[in-house]
Design an enzyme around this catalytic site. Structure first.
Site, PDB file in Angstrom:
ATOM      1  CB  CYS A 145      -1.035  -0.080   1.332  1.00 36.81           C
ATOM      2  SG  CYS A 145      -1.809  -1.444   1.062  1.00 36.81           S
ATOM      3  CB  ALA A 175      -0.515   5.836  -2.713  1.00 36.70           C
ATOM      4  N   PRO A 176       1.549   7.823  -0.822  1.00 37.06           N
ATOM      5  CG  PRO A 176       2.169  10.009   0.186  1.00 37.06           C
ATOM      6  CD  PRO A 176       1.404   8.607   0.487  1.00 37.06           C
ATOM      7  N   GLY A 177       4.289   7.365  -1.624  1.00 35.61           N
ATOM      8  CA  GLY A 177       5.728   7.015  -2.174  1.00 35.61           C
ATOM      9  C   GLY A 177       6.761   7.346  -1.360  1.00 35.61           C
ATOM     10  CG  ASP A 214      -9.043  -5.072  -3.520  1.00 37.86           C
ATOM     11  OD1 ASP A 214      -8.212  -4.788  -2.553  1.00 37.86           O
ATOM     12  OD2 ASP A 214     -10.194  -5.570  -3.646  1.00 37.86           O
ATOM     13  CG  ASP A 264       1.851   2.588   5.691  1.00 36.01           C
ATOM     14  OD1 ASP A 264       1.316   2.721   6.940  1.00 36.01           O
ATOM     15  OD2 ASP A 264       2.440   3.992   5.486  1.00 36.01           O
ATOM     16  CB  CYS A 298      -1.003   6.549  10.789  1.00 35.18           C
ATOM     17  SG  CYS A 298      -2.262   6.677   9.699  1.00 35.18           S
TER      18      CYS A 298
END
Length: 407
Positions: free
Chosen positions: A171, A173-175, A240, A263, A326
């Site tokens: 997962c 993004a954003p990188g 997905d 993440d 998070c």
């Protein structure tokens, strides 16, 4: 601006009360009210990760004045024994691309004296946005740096990829974490900027959402050399990860990756608090708080557990998965680790898989010492919270290490 109606106020107050009650139940009423909640409401503190594919030193665009450069402190995620992930301005010049040792270094602004408190406090002053370097001959180069919460580099550090490893960022993004992974995957002896290599390894960064996938691809292309994409060493995927069959569409298929970073999407309570505070100041209602429900972590945890199973299926036996969120919720953190272990046992009985999973703490005492200076331990991992006694004001960030072992 029309005033909020009584019904609207009642709705958001009920949601806020439920939000506080839920978190106070986990962290204790006193800590939540007097320490953790106020710390979460403060501005997010950022650090600067240098793009080592374009620079071995702090770029001029990364700070605005000489005084700023003097006040920078390096955070070394591969510290020498006993240094606990030391922060020192003296180590700034050591951030070289060709260092033989693994290097993952971010920079924070040094603490400043608060006249009202007469003590050092952590600054939340942000760094300037990244800039594009100019390569030899005047051609467009790569971006200089990435601004992030320094705690977000801890899962990358614990995944600890080596040059030649095949790595999946499930997962991505954003990188930012993919950028950090790519820097650790680059052999330290590779000093040719025009011919970078991952030494036979690869980095596959995945994002299912269309808009976020485009942003991920654009960011990685802006930070990493084109040769890595041209040779297929770096790829952006759009799968997905919660689909049980997703692993069959991965370029390395099931069991083909040495290490996987997950993440996972989560409830992100700090974002909810910030959105709520901004809306209240403007006399509005934040959807993030108004729509918050105590049961949403349970729903989110189902998705997270499905993602974790994909990560475990993707990694080879003997490989490592680092799970991170998070979220403040133990249901989305330790609870997902426990659910993942249960699902593995079900697959062993139902499908006869020949592997199992175990939770590990870390590789050595020095690493444990470093983590304790950042985070507090949970049942299966660690969580970084902004009211940590170190005063770092990082997080929140939960992370846990899992290894795939023979059954």
């Amino acid at each position: 601006m029309p005033a909020l109606t009584k019904a609207q106020l009642k709705l958001v107050e009920a949601a806020e009360h439920s939000f506080d009650r839920t978190n106070a139940a986990q962290y204790g009423e006193e800590r939540w009210k007097n320490s953790l909640r106020p710390a979460l409401l403060k501005n997010t503190r950022y650090a600067m990760l240098i793009n080592r594919y374009q620079a071995s030193e702090i770029p001029n665009g990364g700070v605005s004045t000489d005084d700023d450069r003097e006040n920078l402190q390096a955070i070394d995620f591969f510290p020498s024994p006993g240094s606990k992930g030391s922060t020192s301005s003296s180590s700034i010049s050591d951030s070289t691309v060709n260092s033989q040792a693994p290097r993952l270094i971010a920079y924070k602004r040094g603490d400043k004296i608060d006249p009202s408190q007469q003590q050092l406090v952590s600054t939340d002053e942000t760094f300037p946005p990244p800039q594009v370097t100019i390569a030899q001959g005047g051609s467009k180069g790569l971006m200089t740096h990435w601004n992030l919460d320094a705690a977000s580099l801890l899962p990358v550090r614990l995944l600890n990829p080596d040059p030649g490893d095949k790595v999946l960022d499930l997962c991505a993004a954003p990188g930012g974490k993919s950028l950090a992974l790519a820097q650790l995957l680059r052999p330290p002896t590779c000093d040719d900027p025009d011919a970078p290599t991952l030494a036979g390894g690869c980095l596959h960064s995945n994002e299912m959402d269309g808009a976020r996938n485009k942003r991920l691809a654009a960011n990685l292309e802006a930070y990493l050399p084109p040769a890595l994409f041209q040779r297929g060493e770096v790829k952006v995927l759009k799968l997905d990860g919660s689909d049980p069959l997703a692993v069959m569409s991965l370029p390395q298929r099931a069991g083909g990756y040495d290490k996987v970073l997950l993440d996972a999407p989560c409830s992100s309570e700090r974002h909810v608090l910030h959105a709520h505070a901004r809306a209240r100041q403007a006399g509005k209602i934040a959807d993030e708080m108004a729509l918050w429900r105590s049961g949403q972590s349970k729903k989110m945890a189902k998705i997270q557990a499905a993602l974790l199973m994909t990560a475990l299926r993707a990694v080879k036996v003997g490989g490592r998965v680092v799970y991170a969120t998070c979220s403040l919720s133990s249901e989305e953190n330790d609870g997902v680790i426990e659910k993942g272990k249960e699902l593995v046992q079900k697959d062993r009985k139902k499908l006869g898989i020949k592997w199992d999973v175990k939770v590990v703490r870390s590789n050595d005492a020095g690493e444990e010492e470093m983590l304790d200076s950042w985070a507090e331990r949970t049942k299966h991992g660690w969580i970084v919270l902004p009211d940590h006694p170190s005063g770092g004001r990082w997080g929140p960030l939960f992370f846990a290490i899992l290894e795939k072992i023979p059954a």
